[in-house]
Scaffold this motif. Structure first.
Motif, PDB file in Angstrom:
ATOM      1  N   LEU A 175      -1.608  25.221 108.243  1.00  0.00           N
ATOM      2  CA  LEU A 175      -2.864  24.486 108.362  1.00  0.00           C
ATOM      3  C   LEU A 175      -2.685  23.117 107.726  1.00  0.00           C
ATOM      4  CD1 LEU A 175      -5.474  27.221 107.387  1.00  0.00           C
ATOM      5  CD2 LEU A 175      -4.627  26.619 109.662  1.00  0.00           C
ATOM      6  N   ARG A 176      -3.159  22.094 108.436  1.00  0.00           N
ATOM      7  CA  ARG A 176      -3.070  20.737 107.899  1.00  0.00           C
ATOM      8  C   ARG A 176      -4.456  20.093 107.883  1.00  0.00           C
ATOM      9  NH1 ARG A 176       0.904  16.491 110.635  1.00  0.00           N
ATOM     10  NH2 ARG A 176      -0.604  16.617 112.370  1.00  0.00           N
ATOM     11  N   GLY A 180     -16.678  25.143 110.783  1.00  0.00           N
ATOM     12  CA  GLY A 180     -16.875  23.845 110.152  1.00  0.00           C
ATOM     13  C   GLY A 180     -15.531  23.353 109.644  1.00  0.00           C
ATOM     14  N   LYS A 181     -15.470  22.956 108.375  1.00  0.00           N
ATOM     15  CA  LYS A 181     -14.218  22.522 107.770  1.00  0.00           C
ATOM     16  C   LYS A 181     -13.459  23.672 107.109  1.00  0.00           C
ATOM     17  CE  LYS A 181     -15.273  18.208 108.683  1.00  0.00           C
ATOM     18  NZ  LYS A 181     -14.577  17.426 109.702  1.00  0.00           N
ATOM     19  N   ASN A 182     -14.084  24.840 107.014  1.00  0.00           N
ATOM     20  CA  ASN A 182     -13.466  25.965 106.327  1.00  0.00           C
ATOM     21  C   ASN A 182     -12.513  26.715 107.251  1.00  0.00           C
ATOM     22  OD1 ASN A 182     -15.195  25.218 104.286  1.00  0.00           O
ATOM     23  ND2 ASN A 182     -16.647  26.871 104.655  1.00  0.00           N
ATOM     24  N   ALA A 183     -11.390  27.163 106.704  1.00  0.00           N
ATOM     25  CA  ALA A 183     -10.430  27.959 107.461  1.00  0.00           C
ATOM     26  C   ALA A 183     -10.481  29.399 106.968  1.00  0.00           C
ATOM     27  CB  ALA A 183      -9.027  27.394 107.295  1.00  0.00           C
ATOM     28  N   MET A 195     -12.629  14.243 108.004  1.00  0.00           N
ATOM     29  CA  MET A 195     -11.406  15.013 107.723  1.00  0.00           C
ATOM     30  C   MET A 195     -10.997  15.754 108.989  1.00  0.00           C
ATOM     31  SD  MET A 195     -10.696  17.876 104.772  1.00  0.00           S
ATOM     32  CE  MET A 195     -10.356  16.697 103.458  1.00  0.00           C
ATOM     33  N   ARG A 196      -9.727  15.713 109.287  1.00  0.00           N
ATOM     34  CA  ARG A 196      -9.200  16.346 110.492  1.00  0.00           C
ATOM     35  C   ARG A 196      -8.469  17.627 110.118  1.00  0.00           C
ATOM     36  NH1 ARG A 196      -4.845  13.540 114.655  1.00  0.00           N
ATOM     37  NH2 ARG A 196      -4.768  15.234 116.187  1.00  0.00           N
ATOM     38  N   MET A 197      -8.710  18.696 110.898  1.00  0.00           N
ATOM     39  CA  MET A 197      -8.047  19.971 110.652  1.00  0.00           C
ATOM     40  C   MET A 197      -7.189  20.322 111.853  1.00  0.00           C
ATOM     41  SD  MET A 197     -11.479  19.969 109.904  1.00  0.00           S
ATOM     42  CE  MET A 197     -12.143  21.165 111.025  1.00  0.00           C
TER      43      MET A 197
END
Length: 244
Positions: free
Chosen positions: A138-139, A92-95, A116-118
């Motif tokens: 990570l951005r 998902g959005k989690n790294a 939101m873009r990862m």
């Protein structure tokens, strides 16, 4: 994006951001720092960046990025990692950053990660002067109107343990009316042992509703068991907390 300060060469800077340490708190189970910089004052629509870092119960961090000004901007958050970990992936959005023999890390964007873009970028890490080694970066990027706010939770993962943490943001209320997230709100972190609540007011200190709590201060950290019994309460800048 634009850098906060303009690097010209090893011996010279161009435009330099002015920084300010606004607050520092150090307690046994609560550490906090707050500062800002004016590195984006040169923009047509200037932005003041304030960063607040809370280290909760000596276990994990909540980073708050408050961006005050006007206009729509793309805001980038960078996380510079050490040399290549064994595993680095998004769920998902989690790294998730994991190693077989070393502690890992999970980075959770908490507030409104829609659109939101990862990205994983190729960066570097410097261990001493005039030397650098390849390392991942990570951005997280999001375009939105200022004033704006971003919350990020950073949680260490124990070696070979499947620790799980989930977090969500909720708006606070003032006299029964929902107020903007850049003014106040609270984060609930759900752990295997129960739930943590981090209550924070970014504007005037007055009585506000934070879900099941009423609080009149700047920050509060509450740790509860699954049965809602309290294990720890820390109040900053306030003198009462009510639980409904």
């Amino acid at each position: 994006g634009y850098p906060q300060s303009e690097y010209l060469n090893e011996a010279c800077w161009g435009r330099k951001a002015k920084t300010q340490l606004r607050e520092w708190i150090q307690l046994k189970s609560f550490n906090y720092s707050e500062g800002n910089h004016d590195g984006y004052r040169f923009l047509e629509k200037p932005i003041l960046h304030t960063r607040k870092i809370a280290f909760l119960n000596r276990e994990y961090w909540i980073i708050t990025d408050l961006l005050t000004g006007e206009g729509r901007h793309r805001f980038d958050l960078y996380f510079h990692l050490d040399c290549n970990p064994e595993e680095l992936f998004f769920a998902g959005k989690n790294a998730y950053i994991k190693n077989e023999s070393l502690p890992g890390l999970v980075i959770l964007p908490v507030l409104d990660s829609f659109n939101m873009r990862m990205e994983r970028l190729n960066g570097w890490v410097s261990r001493f002067y005039n030397s650098r080694s390849p390392a991942p970066v990570l951005r997280y990027s999001k375009t939105m109107a200022a004033p704006a706010i971003l919350y990020t939770l950073i949680y260490p993962l124990e070696i070979k343990k499947k620790d799980e943490i989930k977090a969500s943001f909720s708006n606070a209320k003032l006299r029964g009316r929902i107020i903007e997230p850049e003014r106040a709100g609270f984060i609930e972190a759900r752990l295997s042992t129960g739930s943590d609540y981090y209550l924070v007011s970014h504007d005037s200190v007055c009585e506000k509703e934070y879900g099941p709590f009423i609080f009149n201060g700047k920050q509060a950290f509450i740790r509860c068991n699954h049965d809602s019994t309290f294990r720890k309460i820390i109040l900053i800048g306030g003198n009462f907390l009510i639980y409904n």
